[in-house]
Scaffold this motif. Structure first.
Motif, short mmCIF file in Angstrom:
data_model
loop_
_atom_site.label_atom_id
_atom_site.label_comp_id
_atom_site.label_asym_id
_atom_site.label_seq_id
_atom_site.Cartn_x
_atom_site.Cartn_y
_atom_site.Cartn_z
N SER A 62 69.67 28.54 0.54
CA SER A 62 68.87 28.28 1.73
C SER A 62 69.42 27.03 2.38
N HIS A 63 69.05 26.84 3.64
CA HIS A 63 69.59 25.70 4.39
C HIS A 63 68.87 24.40 4.07
N PHE A 64 67.55 24.48 3.82
CA PHE A 64 66.77 23.23 3.66
C PHE A 64 66.02 23.14 2.34
N GLY A 65 66.15 24.14 1.49
CA GLY A 65 65.37 24.16 0.26
C GLY A 65 64.01 24.78 0.50
N PRO A 66 63.32 25.14 -0.59
CA PRO A 66 62.05 25.86 -0.45
C PRO A 66 60.90 24.95 -0.04
N PRO A 67 59.88 25.51 0.63
CA PRO A 67 58.63 24.79 0.84
C PRO A 67 57.82 24.83 -0.46
N ALA A 68 56.61 24.24 -0.46
CA ALA A 68 55.75 24.31 -1.65
C ALA A 68 55.40 25.76 -1.95
N LEU A 69 55.20 26.06 -3.23
CA LEU A 69 54.76 27.40 -3.61
C LEU A 69 53.31 27.59 -3.17
N ARG A 70 53.09 28.58 -2.31
CA ARG A 70 51.71 28.90 -1.91
C ARG A 70 51.57 30.40 -1.94
N PRO A 71 51.11 30.93 -3.08
CA PRO A 71 51.06 32.39 -3.25
C PRO A 71 50.20 33.08 -2.20
N ASP A 72 49.30 32.33 -1.52
CA ASP A 72 48.41 32.95 -0.53
C ASP A 72 48.84 32.65 0.90
N ARG A 73 50.08 32.15 1.10
CA ARG A 73 50.51 31.79 2.46
C ARG A 73 50.48 33.01 3.38
N ALA A 74 49.78 32.88 4.50
CA ALA A 74 49.59 34.02 5.41
C ALA A 74 50.78 34.20 6.35
N LEU A 75 50.86 35.40 6.89
CA LEU A 75 51.90 35.78 7.85
C LEU A 75 51.23 36.08 9.17
N ALA A 76 51.67 35.39 10.24
CA ALA A 76 51.10 35.63 11.57
C ALA A 76 52.01 36.56 12.36
N ILE A 77 51.40 37.44 13.14
CA ILE A 77 52.17 38.29 14.06
C ILE A 77 51.71 37.94 15.46
N THR A 78 52.66 37.42 16.25
CA THR A 78 52.30 36.81 17.54
C THR A 78 53.25 37.29 18.64
N GLY A 79 53.04 36.75 19.84
CA GLY A 79 53.95 37.05 20.96
C GLY A 79 53.52 38.30 21.71
N LEU A 80 54.50 39.17 22.03
CA LEU A 80 54.25 40.34 22.86
C LEU A 80 53.61 41.47 22.06
N VAL A 81 52.37 41.22 21.62
CA VAL A 81 51.65 42.23 20.82
C VAL A 81 50.29 42.49 21.48
N GLY A 82 49.68 43.62 21.14
CA GLY A 82 48.36 43.96 21.66
C GLY A 82 47.32 42.98 21.14
N ARG A 83 47.38 42.67 19.81
CA ARG A 83 46.48 41.66 19.25
C ARG A 83 47.22 40.89 18.17
N GLU A 84 47.03 39.57 18.21
CA GLU A 84 47.70 38.73 17.22
C GLU A 84 46.99 38.91 15.88
N LEU A 85 47.75 38.85 14.81
CA LEU A 85 47.19 39.07 13.47
C LEU A 85 47.59 37.94 12.54
N SER A 86 46.77 37.71 11.53
CA SER A 86 47.16 36.82 10.44
C SER A 86 46.81 37.56 9.15
N LEU A 87 47.82 37.82 8.31
CA LEU A 87 47.63 38.64 7.11
C LEU A 87 48.04 37.86 5.88
N THR A 88 47.22 37.91 4.85
CA THR A 88 47.57 37.23 3.60
C THR A 88 48.39 38.22 2.74
N PRO A 89 49.08 37.69 1.73
CA PRO A 89 49.78 38.60 0.82
C PRO A 89 48.84 39.64 0.22
#
Ligand SMILES: Nc1nc2c(c(=O)[nH]1)N[C@H]1C(S)=C(S)[C@@H](COP(=O)(O)O)O[C@H]1N2
Ligand SMILES: [Mo]
Length: 375
Positions: A62-89
């Protein structure tokens, strides 16, 4: 051990408990340290004799090394979408899942073999590995959010941060057609265990057949956009000239395109380079793959490519998926000898003796040659 503790250990990289770990850590084999801060680790070639790379020996980059381990880190879907979402693992785990066995290979794998040398991490042929990935199709996530007609690229952001404000972030994008391909996954499992932090857990993108710079780790945001991601890691790095250039020759912004499919390649695991082998028949074992199609054949030569012997292939053929090859060569005379491997994919691409030089040192796929001492 209770499940949450086991999960934690696995996510923290306790790969010994995972499927790949059970497949065994080759005795005495260790990752090669090509860099520290951040860590850049290369897989020893001797473990490229099996379909799944043991996780403790899977290359790390990797270029910068890993961030902290966060098993519940959510994923956001944004931009040109019908509705923005935030989903957990866990939200992803509740959706229909899909698995794919696929090679991860750094675009710069084999860079150290180019002449003249190219700056960058001086990888040998070990910046690659194969794993079974489980996750949700990116197409399914995008369907949930609803993709606007103008959206042509999916921006990819990871949770890792550059060391200084002046360092550009690792921000990349994937063309929408490739994002919608059913093999493109947002993965939460690697070989049946949560994706370890070093390989991008909790969520990491998998794009079979495409070089690993397109496979964002520690994924936090997918932003639907009109155009390719701006910035260094998309517009300057990971681009290959449209036609061959001489070392030192400038390449304009329109003279290069993003590094996508990795070319057909094979790597010999055994015998090792520099090994002493007995006169007579010797087994040659390795792996072969292509980002364009499944593998059609692998040939080996013990006479510098004058004659070739077809190898037997093991495992399933598939785009961006490796198969193990096995062949036997007759080393009749004692003294110095060499064995070569050459793969051909189902699209007719043949591994070249030496690939075309390029300023990034990407996509090295020259015939792998191991020098031997026949006793
Ligand atoms: N977020 C993020 N993802 C990333 C990178 C990075 O620096 N940051 N490096 C990429 C590169 S260049 C490679 S080769 C692969 C390495 O994947 P691995 O460490 O799982 O083998 O991760 C890719 N994904
Ligand atoms: Mo890479």
């Amino acid at each position: 051990m209770d499940l949450s503790r086991r999960r934690f250990l696995l996510a923290a990289g306790g790969g010994a408990l995972s499927l790949g770990g059970l497949a065994g850590r080759a005795s005495g084999a260790n990752l090669l340290e090509l860099g520290t801060n951040p860590q850049q680790l290369e897989t020893p070639l001797e473990v490229f004799d099996r379909l799944i790379t043991p996780p403790p020996l899977f290359f790390v980059r990797s270029h910068f090394g890993p961030p902290a381990l966060r098993p519940d880190r959510a994923l956001a879907i944004t931009g040109l979408v019908g509705r923005e979402l935030s989903l957990t693992p866990d939200d992803l785990r509740a959706m229909p899942s899909s698995t794919v066995t696929a090679v991860v290979i750094c675009a710069g794998a084999g860079r150290s073999l180019y002449e003249p040398r190219v700056p960058g991490v001086q990888w040998g042929n070990g910046a690659m590995g194969q794993a079974e990935w489980r996750g949700v199709r990116l197409a399914d996530l995008l369907a949930e959010a609803g993709v606007g007609d103008e959206a042509k690229q999916v921006g990819l952001r990871g949770a890792d941060r550059p060391p200084m404000p002046t360092t550009p972030p690792f921000y990349r994008s994937l063309p929408i057609e490739r994002a919608l391909d059913p093999t493109t996954l947002v993965a939460y499992e690697m070989n049946g265990a949560p994706v370890p932090l070093s390989h991008g857990g909790p969520l990491r993108l998998v794009v079979p057949g495409w070089a690993a710079d397109n496979r964002t780790k520690w994924l936090v945001e997918l932003d639907l956009r009109k155009d390719e991601a701006p910035g260094f890691y998309m517009q300057k790095a990971y681009r290959v000239p449209n036609s061959p250039v001489q070392p030192g020759e400038p390449v304009g912004p329109d003279g290069a395109h993003p590094a996508h499919e990795f070319p057909v390649k094979s790597v010999i695991a055994r015998p090792a380079d520099g090994a002493r082998v007995a006169r007579g028949r010797s087994e040659v074992v390795g792996v072969a793959f292509s980002g364009h199609a499944g593998i059609d054949r692998v040939d080996v030569s013990a006479d510098d490519g004058k004659t070739w012997t077809a190898a037997k292939l093991e495992g399933e053929a598939g785009l961006g998926r490796w198969q193990v090859f096995r062949a036997s060569v007759d080393l009749k005379e004692s003294g110095a000898a060499a064995v070569l491997a050459r793969a051909t994919d189902a699209a007719g691409n043949v591994q070249p003796r030496t690939p075309t030089w390029n300023p990034g040192g990407y996509f090295w796929n020259g015939w792998h040659r191991v020098a031997l001492e026949v006793a």
